[in-house]
Design an enzyme around this catalytic site. Structure first.
Site, PDB file in Angstrom:
ATOM      1  N   LYS A  38      49.547  58.937  44.378  1.00  0.00           N
ATOM      2  CA  LYS A  38      48.546  58.840  43.144  1.00  0.00           C
ATOM      3  C   LYS A  38      48.323  60.067  42.488  1.00  0.00           C
ATOM      4  CE  LYS A  38      45.616  55.478  41.988  1.00  0.00           C
ATOM      5  NZ  LYS A  38      46.011  53.842  41.741  1.00  0.00           N
ATOM      6  N   GLY A  86      39.211  42.902  35.724  1.00  0.00           N
ATOM      7  CA  GLY A  86      37.948  41.996  35.819  1.00  0.00           C
ATOM      8  C   GLY A  86      37.960  40.883  34.625  1.00  0.00           C
ATOM      9  N   HIS A  87      38.172  41.195  33.789  1.00  0.00           N
ATOM     10  CA  HIS A  87      37.915  39.875  32.727  1.00  0.00           C
ATOM     11  C   HIS A  87      39.068  38.966  32.781  1.00  0.00           C
ATOM     12  CE1 HIS A  87      40.991  41.985  29.839  1.00  0.00           C
ATOM     13  NE2 HIS A  87      40.854  40.720  29.224  1.00  0.00           N
ATOM     14  N   GLY A 144      32.515  44.533  37.162  1.00  0.00           N
ATOM     15  CA  GLY A 144      33.456  45.096  36.326  1.00  0.00           C
ATOM     16  C   GLY A 144      34.234  44.161  35.804  1.00  0.00           C
TER      17      GLY A 144
END
Length: 357
Positions: free
Chosen positions: A80, A185-186, A180
């Site tokens: 990461k 999330g959407h 969120g």
């Protein structure tokens, strides 16, 4: 670029500090493991309060990626990166290209992709300086936004959780709270609405709420995460930053299942037991949110969306396997998921010591 002194003590193979004063770049790359292959994980661009906070995040996130990639059955290790600063004011072509040169300097030990604060077009810029970039735009030969399959994988994990707890994967009528409603999330909300769930949302960014409500008028919104945590829900889906499940929030959590896209949802290792003691089923975050990394890995082999979606659908079965092992061993699901991932890293990673021609 300077090598961090934290790698050995944290269990990481390598921690790299990247600094380019002219562009304002300050970044940290963490490589937890390359036992299964090159360390793949996204680049997070975030205004950390301190460099120490950024380091803590990259260490936790890179370790989580190693476990995520192993459990998803990918031939990838875990890494990461974090870029320190506000992407709204600091992000520039020069900064992203400087970052790309640092990624390239690692010679393929680390492969980057999108994360919080970075987007597909950013990866196109990074890729102008490095071969080791995924999550690029389709116009640039990439797979596009990995949020699509991340959300789909979380939805599959949620269906598996429902089947384990209630005997059916059907989410129709279930009360689901999504904390969120950004990139992932959407999209998850769309799957839930289509499945007939009763969805309540919250987000610190008001335009994200407005966008979601305009797309799905029957969805309800509450003012903050604390309100959503305390609501009478069947499923709580954390889809923003990590650490939302902690000593203060678990005792007031109103849901029976936790299954969301956010990384590192547990504030510390003991939280999984607290959830189990309250009878709350926790679907480990790195298990159910692996759809994105499945998508960007598929890009490395000539992206085929149908193939990547088929692989992501397997999160349903893997989630069921984790719950079955947890029940058999008498441990929380997070522990069972860790055991499966560690087993694969040890058993398959060992094969790299066998020389081939």
């Amino acid at each position: 670029m300077t090598e961090g002194v934290f790698a050995r003590s944290s269990g990481h193979e390598q921690v790299v500090y990247c600094d380019d004063e002219a562009s304002g770049l300050k970044a940290i790359i963490g490589i937890y493991s390359t036992a299964l292959g090159p360390a793949l994980g996204g680049t997070r661009f975030h205004p950390y309060a301190t460099e120490s906070a950024a380091l803590d995040d990259v260490l936790a996130l890179s370790k989580g990626m190693a476990y995520k990639n192993a459990l998803a059955g990918l031939d990838l290790g875990g890494g990461k990166a974090v870029i320190i600063g506000d992407p709204k004011t600091l992000k520039s072509e020069a900064l992203l290209r400087a970052y790309g040169r640092f990624v390239q300097s690692l010679g393929g030990r680390y492969i980057t992709a999108c994360d919080v604060g970075t987007f597909v077009h950013d990866m196109d810029v990074v890729a102008r300086e490095s071969r080791f970039v995924t999550g690029r735009s389709p116009e640039d030969g990439g797979a596009g936004d990995s949020s699509v399959l991340t959300a789909f994988g979380v939805f599959q994990g949620m269906r598996a959780s429902a089947e384990h707890l209630w005997g059916s994967p059907d989410l129709a009528g279930k009360r689901v709270g999504v904390a969120g409603v950004g990139k992932v999330g959407h999209i998850l909300v769309g799957h839930l609405v289509e499945a007939g769930a009763q969805v309540t949302i919250t987000d610190v960014y008001a335009p994200a709420i407005s966008r979601t409500l305009s797309l799905y008028p029957d969805v309800k919104a509450v003012s903050d995460v604390d309100t959503l945590l305390r609501a009478e829900l069947d499923v709580f889906a954390p889809c923003a930053l990590g650490g939302v499940l902690n000593d203060e929030t678990v005792p007031v959590l109103g849901a029976r299942i936790v299954c969301g896209a956010a990384n590192n949802q547990l504030a510390h290792a003991g939280v999984d037991k607290q959830l189990a003691d309250r009878g709350i089923l926790y679907a480990p975050d790195y298990l159910v949110n692996a759809g994105g990394v499945i998508q960007v890995d598929d890009e490395r082999h000539g992206f085929d969306f149908a193939r990547a979606k088929r692989k992501t659908t397997a999160i349903f079965d893997t989630t069921k396997a984790v719950f079955a092992l947890a029940d058999a061993d008498g441990v929380p699901p997070a522990t069972a998921a860790d055991r499966l991932a560690e087993r694969r890293m040890a058993e398959v990673g060992r094969l790299r010591s066998i020389m081939t021609v």
